[in-house]
Design a protein around this motif. Structure first.
Motif, PDB file in Angstrom:
ATOM      1  N   GLU A  14       0.820  -1.023  -0.247  1.00 52.76           N
ATOM      2  CA  GLU A  14       0.066  -0.013   0.018  1.00 52.76           C
ATOM      3  C   GLU A  14       1.209   1.112   0.339  1.00 52.76           C
ATOM      4  OE1 GLU A  14      -0.143  -2.159   2.458  1.00 52.76           O
ATOM      5  OE2 GLU A  14      -2.428  -2.771   1.980  1.00 52.76           O
ATOM      6  N   GLY A  15       2.201   1.111   0.374  1.00 53.53           N
ATOM      7  CA  GLY A  15       2.898   2.248   0.705  1.00 53.53           C
ATOM      8  C   GLY A  15       3.623   1.994   1.899  1.00 53.53           C
ATOM      9  N   LYS A 264      -4.158   1.929  -1.430  1.00 52.28           N
ATOM     10  CA  LYS A 264      -4.479   2.622  -2.570  1.00 52.28           C
ATOM     11  C   LYS A 264      -5.465   2.787  -3.046  1.00 52.28           C
ATOM     12  CE  LYS A 264      -0.345   0.034  -3.872  1.00 52.28           C
ATOM     13  NZ  LYS A 264      -0.486  -1.689  -4.689  1.00 52.28           N
ATOM     14  N   GLY A 291       1.108   3.167 -12.095  1.00 48.10           N
ATOM     15  CA  GLY A 291       0.942   3.339 -10.583  1.00 48.10           C
ATOM     16  C   GLY A 291       3.028   1.412 -10.770  1.00 48.10           C
ATOM     17  N   GLU A 293       3.308  -1.285 -11.223  1.00 42.93           N
ATOM     18  CA  GLU A 293       2.650  -2.381 -10.552  1.00 42.93           C
ATOM     19  C   GLU A 293       3.553  -3.344  -9.916  1.00 42.93           C
ATOM     20  OE1 GLU A 293       1.354  -1.723  -6.749  1.00 42.93           O
ATOM     21  OE2 GLU A 293       0.525   0.202  -7.943  1.00 42.93           O
ATOM     22  N   MET A 327      -2.780   6.044  -0.567  1.00 50.17           N
ATOM     23  CA  MET A 327      -1.840   6.041  -1.159  1.00 50.17           C
ATOM     24  C   MET A 327      -1.807   6.398  -2.920  1.00 50.17           C
ATOM     25  SD  MET A 327       0.223   6.473   1.176  1.00 50.17           S
ATOM     26  CE  MET A 327       1.646   5.933   0.790  1.00 50.17           C
ATOM     27  N   LYS A 328      -1.087   6.598  -3.822  1.00 47.09           N
ATOM     28  CA  LYS A 328      -1.287   6.512  -5.122  1.00 47.09           C
ATOM     29  C   LYS A 328      -2.603   7.766  -5.484  1.00 47.09           C
ATOM     30  CE  LYS A 328       1.774   3.532  -6.521  1.00 47.09           C
ATOM     31  NZ  LYS A 328       2.428   1.879  -6.431  1.00 47.09           N
TER      32      LYS A 328
END
Ligand code: GDP
Ligand code: IMO
Ligand code: MG
Length: 422
Positions: A14-15, A264, A291, A293, A327-328
């Motif tokens: 998630e960060g 996120k 992202g 990812e 996040m993001k």
């Protein structure tokens, strides 16, 4: 004082690393409480990028004490590689990184067992990170583990007994392997580890709290990967939820202060297992590309989908989240509309709770207007576009918890705190 906890609410990545680093200046101590080198926590600042696996993300801000708690599983070889890389880039760890004597060691044969169990599962494999996490926690629970503190007492005997047991299992699985290189690196890691301060993290943390020091506990993985409450059996082998900080550090439940839940603006998952809002179309590819990812540990492509508010509500409930961090959000900057899953359809019937099994459930979406604005250089919430504020208000109304921090890019500086009244 009480500890604050920061943990992932989705399927990991998630960060957490980024935000722990941002919040560290407000704390005296940062502590990891579960997981191991299956984690990959990415931090970016001053044009540099770092990926941490076992070392807490508070290691870069000043001279803060960082603790690896008893709930963590540690691979000495991977730890050595991680710590040496940090030291080479000018970050001195030896004095301020403390390791619990009760943390369990990941043995070379645990990594082989991880691979052997996955191979034996065939199509049903979990898609683990291959770091030996499951077999190490299995040995802990079945009272066969080897702990960091054992390095100081009768270590060779304990290692040999565990290895012999593992070799028996591997033989019964007809699994071929070569331990030579793994063992060499592992024993070098053990020697390296001896330079660090081994502690009883429960004593250390409770003494620090009694002295009025502030502690931030850093989660790994995410609530949907929790061994009890995640999408079992496609989960990791530890309690990733808030309660994991109590058992993984020796902190009593009445010593918990704020619980930061991080998510996120959409959702990702790496490895196998159900993912109700997964996208298999162009939009999913777009999220993945924008992202970036791809797993920070395994490099695997992360599966991408829309935000799942049913799962998020469940995570907020089991974690007792008091503040949310999104996040993001910048990844969605160019989208015309954004979807959010508000219920599941099961056998034609709509439910708004997280069921026993999410395999095959169909997401029910609401669609919201996108903000179509580059948010990556924004510095304050006063600059937020109207549609973005509407998205936040919708999430807060659905989830019942305020969003206090919004992240608009990977860099430490791309973080906006909201000062809205509670
Ligand atoms: P963690 O495991 O929860 O610490 O998360 P990871 O580091 O595995 O994955 C998060 C990824 O997103 C990393 O590559 C971060 O650098 C990046 N990241 C973090 N916050 C943001 C953000 O707000 N926007 C963008 N675009 N990337 C971000
Ligand atoms: P961070 O801390 C995302 C996933 C694996 C697999 C399952 C079990 O960076 O968010 P394991 O090796 O733990 O036995 O694998 O859990 N997984 C993660 N996914 N982020 C992580 O950590 C993860 N750690 C494990 O992909 O599906
Ligand atoms: Mg990660």
């Amino acid at each position: 004082m009480k500890v604050d906890i920061l943990l992932g609410l989705q399927w990991g990545d998630e960060g957490k690393g980024k935000v722990v680093d941002v919040l560290t200046p407000r704390y005296d101590v940062v502590a990891r409480f579960q997981g191991g080198p299956n984690a990959g926590h990415t931090l970016e600042f001053e044009g540099q990028k770092y990926v941490l696996r076992s070392i807490p993300s508070g290691i870069f801000q000043g001279d803060k004490v960082n603790i690896i708690g008893n709930g963590v599983v540690l691979d000495p070889a991977l730890f050595k590689a991680e710590a040496e890389a940090l030291e080479a880039s000018g970050h001195n760890l030896k004095e301020r990184l403390h390791i619990s004597k009760k943390a369990h060691l990941i043995l070379p044969t645990h990594r082989i067992l991880d691979a052997a169990y996955e191979a034996a599962k065939g199509d049903a494999k979990v898609g683990t990170t291959g770091k030996g996490i499951g077999p190490t926690y299995t040995d802990k629970i079945s009272r066969n583990g080897v702990r960091v503190g054992d390095i100081l007492h009768d270590f060779d005997k304990k290692y040999a007994a565990a290895k012999a047991r593992h070799e028996q299992i591997l033989k019964s699985l007809n699994y071929e392997y070569d331990l030579t290189e793994l063992e060499k690196a592992w024993f070098e890691g053990i020697e390296y580890l001896k330079q660090f301060k081994f502690v009883d993290s429960e004593h250390e943390i409770n003494s620090l709290l009694a002295e009025g020091k502030t502690v931030l506990c850093e989660g790994a993985q995410g609530t949907m990967l929790d061994i009890d409450f995640g999408s079992y059996p496609f989960v990791t082998s530890s309690n990733t939820i808030c309660a994991g900080a109590c058992t993984g550090l020796g902190v009593a439940p009445n010593k918990i202060g704020e619980v930061y839940g991080i998510f996120k603006a959409y959702c990702t998952r790496v490895g196998a297992g159900p993912f109700p809002t997964e996208l298999f179309d162009k939009t999913g590819d777009q999220i993945c590309t924008l992202g970036h990812e791809f797993g920070s540990v395994t490099g695997r492509k992360r599966r991408c989908g829309w935000i799942d508010l049913v799962a998020l509500k469940y995570a907020i409930m089991v974690d007792g989240v008091t503040k949310l961090i999104m996040m993001k959000s910048d990844v969605l900057d160019s989208f015309e509309t954004i979807k959010a899953c508000v219920a599941y359809k099961v056998n034609g019937e709509e439910i708004d709770y997280f069921p026993f099994d999410i395999e095959g459930v169909e997401p029910v979406y609401v669609e919201l207007p996108g903000w179509q604005t580059d948010m990556t250089k924004m510095q304050s919430e006063d600059e937020f576009p109207e549609e973005f504020n509407a998205y936040l208000a919708f999430l807060e109304e659905q989830l019942g918890v305020p969003v206090k921090i919004v992240s608009v890019g990977p860099d430490r500086g791309q973080t906006i705190e909201r000062y809205t009244e509670e």
